[in-house]
Design a protein around this motif. Structure first.
Motif, PDB file in Angstrom:
ATOM      1  N   HIS A  52     -10.709  -6.315 -13.505  1.00  0.00           N
ATOM      2  CA  HIS A  52      -9.860  -5.141 -13.274  1.00  0.00           C
ATOM      3  C   HIS A  52      -9.125  -5.285 -11.947  1.00  0.00           C
ATOM      4  O   HIS A  52      -7.918  -5.048 -11.860  1.00  0.00           O
ATOM      5  N   TRP A  53      -9.830  -5.667 -10.898  1.00  0.00           N
ATOM      6  CA  TRP A  53      -9.227  -5.822  -9.587  1.00  0.00           C
ATOM      7  C   TRP A  53      -8.124  -6.877  -9.599  1.00  0.00           C
ATOM      8  O   TRP A  53      -7.061  -6.700  -8.993  1.00  0.00           O
ATOM      9  N   LEU A  54      -8.363  -7.981 -10.303  1.00  0.00           N
ATOM     10  CA  LEU A  54      -7.377  -9.058 -10.352  1.00  0.00           C
ATOM     11  C   LEU A  54      -6.124  -8.671 -11.136  1.00  0.00           C
ATOM     12  O   LEU A  54      -5.038  -9.179 -10.864  1.00  0.00           O
ATOM     13  N   ARG A  55      -6.265  -7.767 -12.104  1.00  0.00           N
ATOM     14  CA  ARG A  55      -5.108  -7.330 -12.892  1.00  0.00           C
ATOM     15  C   ARG A  55      -4.244  -6.330 -12.139  1.00  0.00           C
ATOM     16  O   ARG A  55      -3.065  -6.190 -12.437  1.00  0.00           O
ATOM     17  N   GLN A  56      -4.803  -5.622 -11.196  1.00  0.00           N
ATOM     18  CA  GLN A  56      -4.081  -4.575 -10.468  1.00  0.00           C
ATOM     19  C   GLN A  56      -3.437  -5.160  -9.225  1.00  0.00           C
ATOM     20  O   GLN A  56      -4.121  -5.743  -8.396  1.00  0.00           O
ATOM     21  N   PRO A  57      -2.118  -4.983  -9.079  1.00  0.00           N
ATOM     22  CA  PRO A  57      -1.506  -5.461  -7.839  1.00  0.00           C
ATOM     23  C   PRO A  57      -2.000  -4.608  -6.674  1.00  0.00           C
ATOM     24  O   PRO A  57      -2.074  -3.393  -6.774  1.00  0.00           O
ATOM     25  N   ARG A  58      -2.380  -5.244  -5.615  1.00  0.00           N
ATOM     26  CA  ARG A  58      -2.856  -4.519  -4.436  1.00  0.00           C
ATOM     27  C   ARG A  58      -1.675  -3.821  -3.799  1.00  0.00           C
ATOM     28  O   ARG A  58      -0.648  -4.429  -3.523  1.00  0.00           O
ATOM     29  N   VAL A  71       1.906  -5.267  -2.291  1.00  0.00           N
ATOM     30  CA  VAL A  71       3.193  -4.882  -2.872  1.00  0.00           C
ATOM     31  C   VAL A  71       4.113  -4.330  -1.792  1.00  0.00           C
ATOM     32  O   VAL A  71       5.289  -4.682  -1.725  1.00  0.00           O
ATOM     33  N   GLN A  72       3.594  -3.478  -0.922  1.00  0.00           N
ATOM     34  CA  GLN A  72       4.401  -2.915   0.160  1.00  0.00           C
ATOM     35  C   GLN A  72       4.877  -3.998   1.112  1.00  0.00           C
ATOM     36  O   GLN A  72       6.039  -4.002   1.536  1.00  0.00           O
ATOM     37  N   ALA A  73       3.997  -4.935   1.446  1.00  0.00           N
ATOM     38  CA  ALA A  73       4.375  -6.024   2.359  1.00  0.00           C
ATOM     39  C   ALA A  73       5.446  -6.905   1.717  1.00  0.00           C
ATOM     40  O   ALA A  73       6.413  -7.301   2.379  1.00  0.00           O
ATOM     41  N   ALA A  74       5.290  -7.203   0.447  1.00  0.00           N
ATOM     42  CA  ALA A  74       6.276  -8.029  -0.259  1.00  0.00           C
ATOM     43  C   ALA A  74       7.633  -7.336  -0.294  1.00  0.00           C
ATOM     44  O   ALA A  74       8.672  -7.971  -0.064  1.00  0.00           O
ATOM     45  N   ARG A  75       7.645  -6.048  -0.563  1.00  0.00           N
ATOM     46  CA  ARG A  75       8.916  -5.299  -0.565  1.00  0.00           C
ATOM     47  C   ARG A  75       9.576  -5.331   0.807  1.00  0.00           C
ATOM     48  O   ARG A  75      10.794  -5.498   0.922  1.00  0.00           O
ATOM     49  N   TYR A  76       8.774  -5.166   1.846  1.00  0.00           N
ATOM     50  CA  TYR A  76       9.305  -5.193   3.212  1.00  0.00           C
ATOM     51  C   TYR A  76       9.949  -6.545   3.514  1.00  0.00           C
ATOM     52  O   TYR A  76      11.064  -6.611   4.026  1.00  0.00           O
ATOM     53  N   VAL A  77       9.251  -7.622   3.176  1.00  0.00           N
ATOM     54  CA  VAL A  77       9.773  -8.964   3.444  1.00  0.00           C
ATOM     55  C   VAL A  77      11.045  -9.204   2.644  1.00  0.00           C
ATOM     56  O   VAL A  77      12.034  -9.726   3.166  1.00  0.00           O
ATOM     57  N   LEU A  78      11.048  -8.811   1.386  1.00  0.00           N
ATOM     58  CA  LEU A  78      12.245  -9.002   0.563  1.00  0.00           C
ATOM     59  C   LEU A  78      13.424  -8.194   1.119  1.00  0.00           C
ATOM     60  O   LEU A  78      14.558  -8.685   1.139  1.00  0.00           O
TER      61      LEU A  78
END
Length: 65
Positions: free
Chosen positions: A37-43, A47-54
């Protein structure tokens, strides 16, 4: 299928075992289900860090163009 071994403190194992008994599964099944379950859910923090970098890269690329 690959098998892994995870050391747990006695107290944590007891908690896992008690919870597994309450839901009528083995501790291994409960641990596997929780991990899957944990592996299927994006942390959310990732996600917030990835959006910031993008967003930052988009601004940079726009300025460099």
């Amino acid at each position: 299928m690959t098998t892994i071994s995870i050391p747990l403190a006695e107290e944590r194992f007891n908690q896992l075992q008690e919870l597994a008994e309450r839901v009528h599964v083995s501790p291994e099944e409960l641990a596997r289900a929780g991990l899957e379950h944990w592996l299927r859910q994006p942390r959310q923090d990732f996600v917030q860090a990835a959006r910031y970098v993008l967003q930052k890269n988009a601004d940079l690329y726009r300025r460099l163009a």
